[in-house]
Motif scaffolding. Structure first.
Motif, PDB file in Angstrom:
ATOM      1  N   PHE A  20       0.860  -1.178   0.000  1.00 50.59           N
ATOM      2  CA  PHE A  20       0.000   0.000   0.000  1.00 50.59           C
ATOM      3  C   PHE A  20       0.896   1.228   0.000  1.00 50.59           C
ATOM      4  O   PHE A  20       1.826   1.313   0.808  1.00 50.59           O
ATOM      5  CB  PHE A  20      -0.899   0.009   1.239  1.00 50.59           C
ATOM      6  N   VAL A  72      -9.369  -4.414   1.287  1.00 51.61           N
ATOM      7  CA  VAL A  72      -8.683  -4.246   0.003  1.00 51.61           C
ATOM      8  C   VAL A  72      -7.747  -5.427  -0.237  1.00 51.61           C
ATOM      9  O   VAL A  72      -7.686  -5.978  -1.343  1.00 51.61           O
ATOM     10  CB  VAL A  72      -7.921  -2.899  -0.049  1.00 51.61           C
ATOM     11  N   GLU A  73      -7.042  -5.839   0.802  1.00 53.57           N
ATOM     12  CA  GLU A  73      -6.150  -6.992   0.658  1.00 53.57           C
ATOM     13  C   GLU A  73      -6.937  -8.237   0.269  1.00 53.57           C
ATOM     14  O   GLU A  73      -6.516  -9.005  -0.608  1.00 53.57           O
ATOM     15  CB  GLU A  73      -5.377  -7.240   1.950  1.00 53.57           C
ATOM     16  N   VAL A  87      -7.835  -8.046  -3.417  1.00 50.49           N
ATOM     17  CA  VAL A  87      -6.670  -8.326  -4.261  1.00 50.49           C
ATOM     18  C   VAL A  87      -6.395  -9.829  -4.285  1.00 50.49           C
ATOM     19  O   VAL A  87      -6.137 -10.410  -5.343  1.00 50.49           O
ATOM     20  CB  VAL A  87      -5.435  -7.530  -3.787  1.00 50.49           C
ATOM     21  N   VAL A 124      -1.183  -1.000  -4.355  1.00 48.03           N
ATOM     22  CA  VAL A 124      -2.395  -0.187  -4.324  1.00 48.03           C
ATOM     23  C   VAL A 124      -1.957   1.191  -3.850  1.00 48.03           C
ATOM     24  O   VAL A 124      -1.402   1.341  -2.763  1.00 48.03           O
ATOM     25  CB  VAL A 124      -3.446  -0.782  -3.351  1.00 48.03           C
ATOM     26  N   GLU A 125      -2.219   2.187  -4.700  1.00 40.75           N
ATOM     27  CA  GLU A 125      -1.694   3.523  -4.427  1.00 40.75           C
ATOM     28  C   GLU A 125      -2.798   4.569  -4.569  1.00 40.75           C
ATOM     29  O   GLU A 125      -3.640   4.473  -5.465  1.00 40.75           O
ATOM     30  CB  GLU A 125      -0.573   3.815  -5.429  1.00 40.75           C
ATOM     31  N   TYR A 144      -7.509   5.982  -7.238  1.00 44.89           N
ATOM     32  CA  TYR A 144      -6.549   4.929  -6.933  1.00 44.89           C
ATOM     33  C   TYR A 144      -5.816   4.459  -8.174  1.00 44.89           C
ATOM     34  O   TYR A 144      -6.360   4.434  -9.275  1.00 44.89           O
ATOM     35  CB  TYR A 144      -7.264   3.751  -6.263  1.00 44.89           C
ATOM     36  N   ILE A 184      -3.476   1.131  -9.436  1.00 43.47           N
ATOM     37  CA  ILE A 184      -3.160  -0.253  -9.118  1.00 43.47           C
ATOM     38  C   ILE A 184      -2.055  -0.723 -10.053  1.00 43.47           C
ATOM     39  O   ILE A 184      -2.178  -0.607 -11.271  1.00 43.47           O
ATOM     40  CB  ILE A 184      -4.395  -1.176  -9.304  1.00 43.47           C
ATOM     41  N   HIS A 223     -12.623   5.465 -10.546  1.00 40.00           N
ATOM     42  CA  HIS A 223     -11.444   4.999  -9.828  1.00 40.00           C
ATOM     43  C   HIS A 223     -11.270   5.686  -8.468  1.00 40.00           C
ATOM     44  O   HIS A 223     -10.262   5.502  -7.808  1.00 40.00           O
ATOM     45  CB  HIS A 223     -10.198   5.110 -10.701  1.00 40.00           C
ATOM     46  N   VAL A 254     -11.831   2.128  -4.801  1.00 38.33           N
ATOM     47  CA  VAL A 254     -10.668   1.243  -4.913  1.00 38.33           C
ATOM     48  C   VAL A 254     -11.038  -0.109  -5.507  1.00 38.33           C
ATOM     49  O   VAL A 254     -10.261  -0.702  -6.253  1.00 38.33           O
ATOM     50  CB  VAL A 254      -9.942   1.099  -3.554  1.00 38.33           C
ATOM     51  N   ASN A 255     -12.246  -0.606  -5.243  1.00 42.35           N
ATOM     52  CA  ASN A 255     -12.662  -1.898  -5.788  1.00 42.35           C
ATOM     53  C   ASN A 255     -12.797  -1.864  -7.308  1.00 42.35           C
ATOM     54  O   ASN A 255     -12.453  -2.834  -7.986  1.00 42.35           O
ATOM     55  CB  ASN A 255     -13.970  -2.355  -5.144  1.00 42.35           C
ATOM     56  N   ILE A 275      -9.256  -1.862  -8.718  1.00 43.96           N
ATOM     57  CA  ILE A 275      -8.682  -3.210  -8.634  1.00 43.96           C
ATOM     58  C   ILE A 275      -9.263  -4.095  -9.731  1.00 43.96           C
ATOM     59  O   ILE A 275      -8.539  -4.787 -10.449  1.00 43.96           O
ATOM     60  CB  ILE A 275      -8.923  -3.823  -7.237  1.00 43.96           C
TER      61      ILE A 275
END
Length: 119
Positions: A9, A18-19, A22, A43-44, A56, A58, A82, A85-86, A89
């Motif tokens: 991250f 989020v983890e 992913v 993830v940034e 975000y 990715i 974006h 975050v989902n 991803i």
């Protein structure tokens, strides 16, 4: 995978949700192409704009035999979706799946190579 999945991250705090997302998307890639040697996902949240929210970015780095790499960076600074975050991803892993599919076709010899003119 030969090497455990790495998730980093950048410019945001770690999130178990989020983890988990992913990891779920990575498992889908492995079902599609079981020969992935390693996978690193970053993830940034590079933008700190309060008017638009965080957009975000990715990054996915895959290693596949025989030592080839597939890199995907999804950074849509103009795509307001974006800010979720989902969605970021999901889009990044869709792009990775397309690249893996192209790679698998090349391995199987399904992709024709064009000879150079005049050869």
């Amino acid at each position: 995978m030969q090497v455990p999945l790495e998730i980093a991250f950048k410019d945001l705090d770690h999130s178990d949700a989020v983890e988990a997302r992913v990891r779920q998307e990575t498992q889908k890639l492995e079902r599609f192409f079981s020969h992935i040697s390693s996978c690193r996902v970053v993830v940034e949240a590079p933008h700190k704009q309060h008017s638009k929210g965080n957009l975000y970015r990715i990054g996915i780095h895959l290693t596949v035999p025989p030592g080839q790499t597939i890199d995907v960076t999804r950074s849509h600074s103009d795509d307001p979706r974006h800010s979720d975050v989902n969605v970021a991803i999901k889009d990044a892993f869709k792009a990775a799946a397309r690249q893996l599919e192209d790679y698998a076709r090349r391995l199987r010899g399904d992709v024709k190579t064009h000879s150079q003119a005049g050869s």
